[in-house]
Design a protein around this motif. Structure first.
Motif, PDB file in Angstrom:
ATOM      1  N   VAL A  87      -2.462   5.686   4.427  1.00 39.74           N
ATOM      2  CA  VAL A  87      -2.413   6.473   3.190  1.00 39.74           C
ATOM      3  C   VAL A  87      -3.493   7.548   3.189  1.00 39.74           C
ATOM      4  CG1 VAL A  87      -2.630   6.377   0.679  1.00 39.74           C
ATOM      5  CG2 VAL A  87      -1.424   4.545   1.904  1.00 39.74           C
ATOM      6  N   GLN A 194       5.382   9.531   0.061  1.00 36.33           N
ATOM      7  CA  GLN A 194       4.330  10.544   0.177  1.00 36.33           C
ATOM      8  C   GLN A 194       4.609  11.707  -0.767  1.00 36.33           C
ATOM      9  OE1 GLN A 194       1.474  10.802   1.543  1.00 36.33           O
ATOM     10  NE2 GLN A 194       1.347   9.796   3.530  1.00 36.33           N
ATOM     11  N   TYR A 198       2.349   9.661  -3.778  1.00 32.32           N
ATOM     12  CA  TYR A 198       0.954   9.885  -3.417  1.00 32.32           C
ATOM     13  C   TYR A 198       0.477  11.310  -3.682  1.00 32.32           C
ATOM     14  CZ  TYR A 198       0.651   5.257  -1.307  1.00 32.32           C
ATOM     15  OH  TYR A 198       0.633   3.898  -1.115  1.00 32.32           O
TER      16      TYR A 198
END
Length: 259
Positions: A87, A194, A198
């Motif tokens: 991450v 993603q 994120y």
């Protein structure tokens, strides 16, 4: 064998110790007795020459343990796909890794964050989130697909993840050597998370702990499983969780046939 990561580690250690005990009994007690009875025959130097068709059968079975091309799945629990995603690094928290699991039939996904990438964290995702779902609906996870990373692959006697799969009676299939793209279902999910989680989360909020980020990740995963419809194979415009529940009868029928 459900619980937190400490309980999991203890359970895996006990399982490994039992396996070691069995090997010790066979190698140190039974085999010397058999060797004495048979006049000191060294069985370690003995082998059976396979016929050509038998050798081909073994080689074919080995190939079938590797994933090739498109994934085929027959029902929820038939095949799960697991992978690790890096991450990033958060100040004051450190490096963060995500363990990802996806049911290849219904696309139900799980994700859990860790500050390390090890066999025990890989097993913890299954133990904490995945296996309880299947058990609560009285079905089982039959096999799992991973790449050949050290967090997933190693000697059974000393590798926490391999030991856990053995204890839970889950067959382990690995991606073809130098072809990790055969686990593409996780790769596609990683691109989605993603882009949709994120990148947005890190722009909106400063995280001070892994727990804070995990809470927001859990909310996103819930939305992904329960609210986001999928148009792909098996889902037909339904959410992953609806597909999972609608296919439980199929899974239970198949399990009866396997048994």
């Amino acid at each position: 064998m459900k619980g937190n990561m400490v309980d999991l580690a203890i359970g895996v250690i006990i399982g490994g110790a039992f396996g070691g005990l069995v090997n010790s009994v066979v190698n140190d007690i039974l085999m010397p007795i058999i060797g004495y009875i048979t006049g000191g025959v060294n069985f370690s130097n003995m082998f059976v020459q396979l016929a050509g068709d038998q050798q081909l059968t073994l080689e074919k079975a080995k190939e079938e343990k590797e994933a090739h091309g498109e994934i085929v799945s027959e029902h929820p629990g038939y095949l799960g796909s697991q992978d690790t995603m890096y991450v990033g690094t958060i100040k004051g928290v450190g490096r963060i890794y995500q363990q990802t699991y996806i049911d290849t039939y219904c696309k139900v996904a799980f994700a859990k964050l860790y500050n390390m990438k090890t066999p025990i964290t890989s097993a913890d995702l299954l133990n904490d989130k995945v296996i309880p779902l299947y058990e609560s609906h009285k079905i089982k996870l039959i096999r799992i697909l991973t790449d050949r990373g050290t967090e997933y692959c190693g000697k059974l006697e000393t590798h926490d993840y391999e030991l856990y799969l053995s204890i839970e009676d889950i067959e382990h299939t690995k991606t073809k050597t130098r072809h990790p793209q055969t686990n593409g279902i996780c790769e596609r999910f990683h691109r989605t998370i993603q882009d949709e989680f994120y990148r947005i989360a890190f722009r909106k909020k400063i995280y001070n702990s892994l727990d804070e980020l995990q809470k927001d990740l859990d909310d996103w995963i819930y939305q992904y499983n329960h609210e986001r419809t999928h148009s792909g194979k098996y889902c037909y415009g339904k959410t992953p969780m609806d597909t999972f529940k609608d296919s439980l009868t199929l899974a239970k029928e198949k399990l009866l046939n396997y048994n």
